[in-house]
Design an enzyme around this catalytic site. Sequence first.
Site, PDB file in Angstrom:
ATOM      1  N   LYS A   1       0.824  -1.207   0.000  1.00  0.00           N
ATOM      2  CA  LYS A   1       0.000   0.000   0.000  1.00  0.00           C
ATOM      3  C   LYS A   1       0.863   1.264   0.000  1.00  0.00           C
ATOM      4  O   LYS A   1       0.580   2.228  -0.730  1.00  0.00           O
ATOM      5  CB  LYS A   1      -0.910  -0.035   1.233  1.00  0.00           C
ATOM      6  CG  LYS A   1      -2.092   0.914   1.201  1.00  0.00           C
ATOM      7  CD  LYS A   1      -2.976   0.635   2.411  1.00  0.00           C
ATOM      8  CE  LYS A   1      -4.190   1.555   2.418  1.00  0.00           C
ATOM      9  NZ  LYS A   1      -5.011   1.321   3.627  1.00  0.00           N
ATOM     10  N   SER A   2       1.927   1.277   0.817  1.00  0.00           N
ATOM     11  CA  SER A   2       2.780   2.465   0.910  1.00  0.00           C
ATOM     12  C   SER A   2       3.445   2.776  -0.420  1.00  0.00           C
ATOM     13  O   SER A   2       3.481   3.938  -0.860  1.00  0.00           O
ATOM     14  CB  SER A   2       3.852   2.252   1.981  1.00  0.00           C
ATOM     15  OG  SER A   2       3.278   2.084   3.254  1.00  0.00           O
TER      16      SER A   2
ATOM     17  N   ARG B   1       2.712   6.038  -3.184  1.00  0.00           N
ATOM     18  CA  ARG B   1       3.825   6.888  -3.606  1.00  0.00           C
ATOM     19  C   ARG B   1       4.048   6.833  -5.114  1.00  0.00           C
ATOM     20  O   ARG B   1       4.420   7.834  -5.726  1.00  0.00           O
ATOM     21  CB  ARG B   1       5.094   6.489  -2.838  1.00  0.00           C
ATOM     22  CG  ARG B   1       5.073   6.954  -1.377  1.00  0.00           C
ATOM     23  CD  ARG B   1       6.096   6.208  -0.536  1.00  0.00           C
ATOM     24  NE  ARG B   1       6.189   6.720   0.837  1.00  0.00           N
ATOM     25  CZ  ARG B   1       5.325   6.457   1.802  1.00  0.00           C
ATOM     26  NH1 ARG B   1       4.273   5.680   1.551  1.00  0.00           N
ATOM     27  NH2 ARG B   1       5.493   6.958   3.008  1.00  0.00           N
TER      28      ARG B   1
ATOM     29  N   GLY C   1      -5.591   7.800   4.626  1.00  0.00           N
ATOM     30  CA  GLY C   1      -4.801   8.705   5.455  1.00  0.00           C
ATOM     31  C   GLY C   1      -3.436   8.984   4.858  1.00  0.00           C
ATOM     32  O   GLY C   1      -2.968  10.122   4.833  1.00  0.00           O
TER      33      GLY C   1
ATOM     34  N   SER D   1       6.727   8.800  12.322  1.00  0.00           N
ATOM     35  CA  SER D   1       5.663   8.748  11.326  1.00  0.00           C
ATOM     36  C   SER D   1       6.229   8.995   9.940  1.00  0.00           C
ATOM     37  O   SER D   1       6.733  10.081   9.649  1.00  0.00           O
ATOM     38  CB  SER D   1       4.584   9.789  11.634  1.00  0.00           C
ATOM     39  OG  SER D   1       3.705   9.927  10.534  1.00  0.00           O
TER      40      SER D   1
ATOM     41  N   GLN E   1       4.415   9.251   7.366  1.00  0.00           N
ATOM     42  CA  GLN E   1       3.513  10.181   6.690  1.00  0.00           C
ATOM     43  C   GLN E   1       3.956  11.627   6.903  1.00  0.00           C
ATOM     44  O   GLN E   1       3.998  12.419   5.959  1.00  0.00           O
ATOM     45  CB  GLN E   1       2.082   9.989   7.184  1.00  0.00           C
ATOM     46  CG  GLN E   1       1.472   8.648   6.801  1.00  0.00           C
ATOM     47  CD  GLN E   1       0.053   8.492   7.316  1.00  0.00           C
ATOM     48  OE1 GLN E   1      -0.500   9.393   7.938  1.00  0.00           O
ATOM     49  NE2 GLN E   1      -0.545   7.342   7.057  1.00  0.00           N
TER      50      GLN E   1
ATOM     51  N   ASP F   1       0.727  -0.910  12.069  1.00  0.00           N
ATOM     52  CA  ASP F   1      -0.509  -1.388  11.453  1.00  0.00           C
ATOM     53  C   ASP F   1      -0.768  -2.857  11.734  1.00  0.00           C
ATOM     54  O   ASP F   1      -1.867  -3.357  11.468  1.00  0.00           O
ATOM     55  CB  ASP F   1      -0.468  -1.175   9.941  1.00  0.00           C
ATOM     56  CG  ASP F   1      -0.616   0.281   9.559  1.00  0.00           C
ATOM     57  OD1 ASP F   1      -1.241   1.034  10.330  1.00  0.00           O
ATOM     58  OD2 ASP F   1      -0.100   0.673   8.492  1.00  0.00           O
TER      59      ASP F   1
ATOM     60  N   LYS G   1      -5.619   5.990  14.179  1.00  0.00           N
ATOM     61  CA  LYS G   1      -5.616   5.393  12.844  1.00  0.00           C
ATOM     62  C   LYS G   1      -7.031   5.524  12.270  1.00  0.00           C
ATOM     63  O   LYS G   1      -7.778   6.427  12.618  1.00  0.00           O
ATOM     64  CB  LYS G   1      -5.149   3.935  12.932  1.00  0.00           C
ATOM     65  CG  LYS G   1      -3.656   3.795  13.225  1.00  0.00           C
ATOM     66  CD  LYS G   1      -2.843   4.212  12.004  1.00  0.00           C
ATOM     67  CE  LYS G   1      -1.372   3.952  12.146  1.00  0.00           C
ATOM     68  NZ  LYS G   1      -0.630   4.261  10.901  1.00  0.00           N
TER      69      LYS G   1
ATOM     70  N   ARG H   1      -8.569  -3.334   9.049  1.00  0.00           N
ATOM     71  CA  ARG H   1      -7.666  -4.214   9.796  1.00  0.00           C
ATOM     72  C   ARG H   1      -8.369  -4.836  11.011  1.00  0.00           C
ATOM     73  O   ARG H   1      -8.069  -5.971  11.386  1.00  0.00           O
ATOM     74  CB  ARG H   1      -6.402  -3.464  10.200  1.00  0.00           C
ATOM     75  CG  ARG H   1      -5.618  -2.973   8.995  1.00  0.00           C
ATOM     76  CD  ARG H   1      -4.197  -2.606   9.312  1.00  0.00           C
ATOM     77  NE  ARG H   1      -3.605  -1.886   8.208  1.00  0.00           N
ATOM     78  CZ  ARG H   1      -3.114  -2.446   7.105  1.00  0.00           C
ATOM     79  NH1 ARG H   1      -3.148  -3.756   6.977  1.00  0.00           N
ATOM     80  NH2 ARG H   1      -2.592  -1.710   6.136  1.00  0.00           N
TER      81      ARG H   1
END
Length: 443
Positions: free
Chosen positions: A26-27, A31, A97, A170, A172, A327, A354, A400
């Site tokens: 996902k990350s 990106r 998010g 973080s 993010q 996570d 979250k 999740r």
Amino acid sequence: MPSAPQLTARPAGRALTGTVRAPGDKSISHRSMIFGAMATGVTEVEGLLEGDDILATARAAEAFGATVERLGEGRWRVTGQGGLKTPASVIDCGNAGTGVRLLMGAAAGYPITATFDGDASLRKRPMKRVTGPLTEMGARFDWAAVEDRLPVTVHGGNLEGIDYLQTVASAQIKSAILLAGLNATGETVVTEPEKSRDHTERMLRAFGAEVGVEPLNLNGGGEGWKITLKGGQTLTGTTVSVPGDPSSAAFPLAAGLIVPGSVVTVEGVMLNPLRTGLFETWIEMGADLTIADERESGGERIGDVTARHSALKGIVVPESRAASMIDEYPILAATAAFAEGATVMRGVGEMRVKESDRISLMVNGLRACGVRVEEEAEGFIVAGGPVRGGATVATAHDHRIAMSHLVLGLAAEQPVSVLDPEMIATSFPGFVEMMNGLGAEIV
């Protein structure tokens, strides 16, 4: 993913067996869309996670002026124009998010105005942790209703680099600052006393940017680093091969660990050391977890991970590991319910902000299934023992929480149901089909 009001996992009457491939990380997927939109030229993406969150980021990339094309399953092309343009309408990030926070950082670096919004869950999540440092750099933010919550309008451009000490590990926050720093004057420096995911640093280099990373030797033995980025750099389109998401791989692997007789392999899983905290924790708990065929793909180490049914024991999870597995604590808690002794998880207050208050939801769900749990402000303790099941668990639309309790239900004494399971599609489309293909019964 069915749009049923609930899903039910029934205790597995047989071992789970098989080999599957995890969805794209996902990350990396987020990106690839954002960097591709900021870059000049074509970015070809293989293995993109086609979940709702990523599709929202893809639509945002298009709204900011890039050409975004789906070429086939997991295959996408992003043609960037060398920067972001003012979008014609509000950028709806859905439940993403990561998407909204990174996009705000990217947009802040350009002389444009953009309004960001999201669904009811995303509107509850704090945003000033990102807009605060961006404001220090010179961006302006107008809050439509409640300060620190979406919707918010960013007025970007004319930024100056800052030297930012990050107090929360973080990726993010760090990523938003670095993306804004690409178009700021001077240097942007982010100092992390505690390391967070380094996907942004790795991918910026892949897109042609120069990023400096220096280790920090801290008093007390902690490890951190300082990231330095010079402003005025441009990105060039490239090829991105998205590895399998370790956060998603955790669910079939967890089922393999707790359902008697099971052997489950997930192929092509990212093994970035800042993402494998859960695997380390499971091994410390006695899990029979093995990794084969380690190799490199898209600048990341990947491998095939096999989980065999194991007699787990409770441990105290090192607080320093939280950033590498924040996570994964919900699925860790689900497996800890089947361990001998207590599993102590502290220093994870970030779970409360979250997609939901994940500490509270996991505590409530596990208790409903007959598990003894002690809740703390910054963590919780799960006492292993018989897992009764037989409950219907509220998920607050958190994917999740839903998947963790469904996995729990496969090894519980009685079925476990979860409400509002449609949000599983945000990160793991095909979850039910994959699990049932291994021998589970989730309906």
